[in-house]
Scaffold this active site. Structure first.
Site, PDB file in Angstrom:
ATOM      1  N   THR A  31      -6.089  11.951   3.745  1.00  0.00           N
ATOM      2  CA  THR A  31      -5.225  11.641   4.668  1.00  0.00           C
ATOM      3  C   THR A  31      -3.819  12.369   4.046  1.00  0.00           C
ATOM      4  O   THR A  31      -4.354  13.047   3.435  1.00  0.00           O
ATOM      5  CB  THR A  31      -4.424   9.768   3.686  1.00  0.00           C
ATOM      6  OG1 THR A  31      -3.980  10.642   2.476  1.00  0.00           O
ATOM      7  CG2 THR A  31      -5.548   8.871   3.977  1.00  0.00           C
ATOM      8  N   TYR A  85       1.969  10.024 -11.606  1.00  0.00           N
ATOM      9  CA  TYR A  85       1.655   8.344 -10.673  1.00  0.00           C
ATOM     10  C   TYR A  85       0.675   7.919 -11.284  1.00  0.00           C
ATOM     11  O   TYR A  85       0.937   6.716 -10.989  1.00  0.00           O
ATOM     12  CB  TYR A  85       1.153   9.781  -9.778  1.00  0.00           C
ATOM     13  CG  TYR A  85       0.379   9.548  -8.576  1.00  0.00           C
ATOM     14  CD1 TYR A  85       0.726   8.445  -7.595  1.00  0.00           C
ATOM     15  CD2 TYR A  85      -1.116   9.303  -9.108  1.00  0.00           C
ATOM     16  CE1 TYR A  85      -0.016   7.822  -6.824  1.00  0.00           C
ATOM     17  CE2 TYR A  85      -1.902   8.564  -7.359  1.00  0.00           C
ATOM     18  CZ  TYR A  85      -1.034   7.830  -7.176  1.00  0.00           C
ATOM     19  OH  TYR A  85      -1.858   7.828  -5.520  1.00  0.00           O
ATOM     20  N   ASN A 105       1.024  -1.335  -0.442  1.00  0.00           N
ATOM     21  CA  ASN A 105       0.349   0.301  -0.139  1.00  0.00           C
ATOM     22  C   ASN A 105       0.448   1.260  -0.129  1.00  0.00           C
ATOM     23  O   ASN A 105       0.449   2.330  -0.189  1.00  0.00           O
ATOM     24  CB  ASN A 105      -1.104  -0.037   1.119  1.00  0.00           C
ATOM     25  CG  ASN A 105      -1.258   1.401   1.741  1.00  0.00           C
ATOM     26  OD1 ASN A 105      -2.898   1.926   0.972  1.00  0.00           O
ATOM     27  ND2 ASN A 105      -1.151   2.367   2.605  1.00  0.00           N
TER      28      ASN A 105
HETATM   29  N1  LIG Z   1      -5.207   9.683  -0.820  1.00  0.00           N
HETATM   30  C1  LIG Z   1      -5.678   9.381  -1.902  1.00  0.00           C
HETATM   31  O1  LIG Z   1      -7.206  10.770  -2.034  1.00  0.00           O
HETATM   32  C2  LIG Z   1      -5.143   8.336  -2.698  1.00  0.00           C
HETATM   33  C3  LIG Z   1      -6.089   7.858  -3.471  1.00  0.00           C
HETATM   34  C4  LIG Z   1      -5.695   7.087  -3.750  1.00  0.00           C
HETATM   35  C5  LIG Z   1      -5.217   5.574  -3.884  1.00  0.00           C
HETATM   36  N2  LIG Z   1      -3.687   5.919  -2.651  1.00  0.00           N
HETATM   37  C6  LIG Z   1      -2.632   5.179  -2.647  1.00  0.00           C
HETATM   38  O2  LIG Z   1      -3.041   5.035  -1.485  1.00  0.00           O
HETATM   39  C7  LIG Z   1      -1.851   4.466  -1.111  1.00  0.00           C
HETATM   40  C8  LIG Z   1      -1.586   5.138   0.835  1.00  0.00           C
HETATM   41  O3  LIG Z   1      -1.537   6.548   0.958  1.00  0.00           O
HETATM   42  P1  LIG Z   1      -1.772   7.593   1.863  1.00  0.00           P
HETATM   43  O4  LIG Z   1      -3.781   7.689   1.285  1.00  0.00           O
HETATM   44  O5  LIG Z   1      -2.307   6.337   2.579  1.00  0.00           O
HETATM   45  O6  LIG Z   1      -1.789   8.484   1.928  1.00  0.00           O
HETATM   46  P2  LIG Z   1      -0.199   8.350   3.647  1.00  0.00           P
HETATM   47  O7  LIG Z   1      -1.283   8.757   4.224  1.00  0.00           O
HETATM   48  O8  LIG Z   1       1.180   9.636   2.931  1.00  0.00           O
HETATM   49  O9  LIG Z   1       0.471   7.455   3.280  1.00  0.00           O
HETATM   50  C9  LIG Z   1       1.477   6.593   2.892  1.00  0.00           C
HETATM   51  C10 LIG Z   1       2.420   6.081   2.955  1.00  0.00           C
HETATM   52  O10 LIG Z   1       3.581   5.227   2.526  1.00  0.00           O
HETATM   53  C11 LIG Z   1       4.445   5.026   3.101  1.00  0.00           C
HETATM   54  N3  LIG Z   1       5.993   5.069   1.561  1.00  0.00           N
HETATM   55  C12 LIG Z   1       5.326   6.480   0.854  1.00  0.00           C
HETATM   56  N4  LIG Z   1       6.880   6.149   0.136  1.00  0.00           N
HETATM   57  C13 LIG Z   1       7.686   5.062   0.472  1.00  0.00           C
HETATM   58  C14 LIG Z   1       8.838   4.652   1.047  1.00  0.00           C
HETATM   59  N5  LIG Z   1       9.554   4.552  -0.674  1.00  0.00           N
HETATM   60  N6  LIG Z   1       8.863   3.328   1.202  1.00  0.00           N
HETATM   61  C15 LIG Z   1       7.869   3.106   2.404  1.00  0.00           C
HETATM   62  N7  LIG Z   1       7.245   3.334   2.681  1.00  0.00           N
HETATM   63  C16 LIG Z   1       6.989   4.990   1.963  1.00  0.00           C
HETATM   64  C17 LIG Z   1       4.277   6.590   4.193  1.00  0.00           C
HETATM   65  O11 LIG Z   1       5.298   5.884   4.779  1.00  0.00           O
HETATM   66  P3  LIG Z   1       6.162   6.672   5.903  1.00  0.00           P
HETATM   67  O12 LIG Z   1       7.063   8.241   4.692  1.00  0.00           O
HETATM   68  O13 LIG Z   1       6.925   6.497   6.746  1.00  0.00           O
HETATM   69  O14 LIG Z   1       7.607   5.907   4.823  1.00  0.00           O
HETATM   70  C18 LIG Z   1       2.989   6.575   4.389  1.00  0.00           C
HETATM   71  O15 LIG Z   1       2.142   5.032   5.353  1.00  0.00           O
HETATM   72  C19 LIG Z   1      -0.625   4.786  -1.366  1.00  0.00           C
HETATM   73  O16 LIG Z   1      -0.359   4.530  -2.248  1.00  0.00           O
HETATM   74  C20 LIG Z   1      -1.784   6.034  -2.150  1.00  0.00           C
HETATM   75  O17 LIG Z   1      -0.992   6.354  -3.153  1.00  0.00           O
HETATM   76  C21 LIG Z   1      -4.191   7.544  -1.867  1.00  0.00           C
END
Ligand SMILES: NC(=O)c1ccc[n+]([C@@H]2O[C@H](COP(=O)([O-])OP(=O)(O)OC[C@H]3O[C@@H](n4cnc5c(N)ncnc54)[C@H](OP(=O)(O)O)[C@@H]3O)[C@@H](O)[C@H]2O)c1
Length: 249
Positions: free
Chosen positions: A190, A155, A88
Site C-alpha cells: 500500500t 507506532y 483502519n
Molecule cells: N501496509 C502495511 O504493511 C501494514 C501492515 C500492518 C498494518 N497496517 C495498517 O493498515 C492500516 C491501513 O494502512 P494501509 O497499509 O492501507 O496504508 P495507506 O494506503 O497509507 O492507508 C492509510 C489510510 O489511513 C488514512 N488516514 C491516515 N491518517 C488519517 C487521519 N488522521 N484521519 C483519517 N484518516 C487517516 C489515510 O487516508 P487520508 O490520508 O486520506 O486521510 C488512508 O486511507 C493502517 O492502520 C496501517 O497501520 C499496514
C-alpha cells in the site's frame, strides 16, 4: 456475507481500506467511507458497484474528537443504523529512535492509531447496541506484537495498545452481541509501504510466504471478522501475516 449491513470504514481512501470498500460493496453492504482526502474517497466511490445508492462519504480526521460521533451519525442518518466498523486509518508518523523522537511525533502517532480507536468505540458501541449487536475491527499490526522493528516505537506502542483495548471492549460488550477484534496484517503493498523495490524485498523476506500481501487479502480477513462468518470470534488479535510471526530466517 455483509448483504444489507451498514459498515463504516476509516482509512478508505487508499490501501487496505479502499480494498475493503470494494469487497464489502460487492458483498452488498451499505458503506460509510471515511478519511481526510475527500477526492480520493470520491474516486473510490466512483469505482464501486451501485455506488450512488449505498455509499456515503465522510471526509474527516480521526484525530479530531468530533470525528467518531459525526461518522457514526452519517451511518445512522443515511442508512438507519450501524452494524459494523472497520477502524483502519493509521499512520507510521516520522520514524526514528526513541532518543531522537520528539513528543509531538509520539502524540500524533498515538492519537491517529490508538486514541482514535477509543473515540471510535465510544460512539460505535451505543449505535450497535440500538440495532441489537455488531462487530468492531481495529487494524493493528505485527510490529510491536510479534516483532520489534527499529524506528517504530510510537507506532508499535499504539498498535499494541489496540490489542488491550480490543480485549477490554470484547468483555465489556460481548453480552450485548457486540464483537470486537484486532486484525494484524503482515507487510502489505500500500502507500504506507512505499514503492522502493529493495524495501519491499526486505519486508517480503520477513514472511514465511516470502512476499508481501495485496490489500485485498487483508480486506478479506476484515470481512470475516465483520460478518457472521466470524460470529464466535471476539477479543482476538488475529494474525493475517503471511507467516511473519513464525519466521526466524
Ligand atoms: N501496509 C502495511 O504493511 C501494514 C501492515 C500492518 C498494518 N497496517 C495498517 O493498515 C492500516 C491501513 O494502512 P494501509 O497499509 O492501507 O496504508 P495507506 O494506503 O497509507 O492507508 C492509510 C489510510 O489511513 C488514512 N488516514 C491516515 N491518517 C488519517 C487521519 N488522521 N484521519 C483519517 N484518516 C487517516 C489515510 O487516508 P487520508 O490520508 O486520506 O486521510 C488512508 O486511507 C493502517 O492502520 C496501517 O497501520 C499496514
Amino acid at each position: 456475507m455483509l448483504h444489507g449491513k451498514t459498515i463504516l470504514i476509516t482509512g478508505a481512501s487508499s490501501g487496505i481500506g479502499a480494498a475493503a470498500a470494494k469487497l464489502f460493496a460487492e458483498a452488498g453492504a451499505n458503506l460509510v467511507l471515511a478519511a481526510r482526502r475527500k477526492e480520493r474517497l470520491e474516486e473510490v466511490r466512483a469505482s464501486l458497484p451501485e455506488a450512488a445508492n449505498r455509499i456515503a462519504i465522510f471526509a474527516g480526521d480521526v484525530t479530531d474528537p468530533e470525528f467518531s460521533k459525526a461518522s457514526v451519525d452519517v451511518a445512522i442518518e443515511t442508512f438507519g443504523g450501524l452494524d459494523g466498523a472497520f477502524n483502519n486509518a493509521g499512520t507510521l508518523g516520522d520514524m526514528g529512535p526513541v532518543s531522537e523522537m520528539n513528543l509531538d511525533t509520539w502524540n500524533h502517532v498515538v492519537a491517529t492509531n490508538l486514541t482514535s480507536a477509543f473515540l471510535a468505540a465510544k460512539y460505535q458501541v451505543p449505535a450497535m447496541r440500538t440495532v441489537g449487536g455488531g462487530s468492531i475491527v481495529f487494524t493493528s499490526t505485527f510490529v510491536g506484537h510479534t516483532i520489534g522493528l527499529p524506528g517504530m516505537a510510537a507506532y508499535a506502542a499504539a498498535k499494541a495498545g489496540l490489542i488491550g483495548l480490543t480485549q477490554v471492549l470484547a468483555v465489556e460488550h460481548g453480552a450485548e452481541n457486540i464483537r470486537v477484534n484486532a486484525l494484524l496484517p503482515g507487510g502489505t503493498k500500500t502507500e504506507m509501504a512505499g514503492d522502493d523495490p529493495a524495501f519491499h524485498e526486505y519486508i517480503a523476506g520477513l514472511h514465511a510466504l516470502k512476499r508481501m500481501a495485496q490489500p485485498e487479502e487483508i480486506a478479506r480477513a476484515a470481512m470475516f471478522l465483520l460478518s457472521d462468518a466470524g460470529s464466535f470470534v471476539t477479543g482476538a488479535a488475529m494474525l493475517c501475516d503471511g507467516g511473519n510471526s513464525i519466521t526466524k530466517a
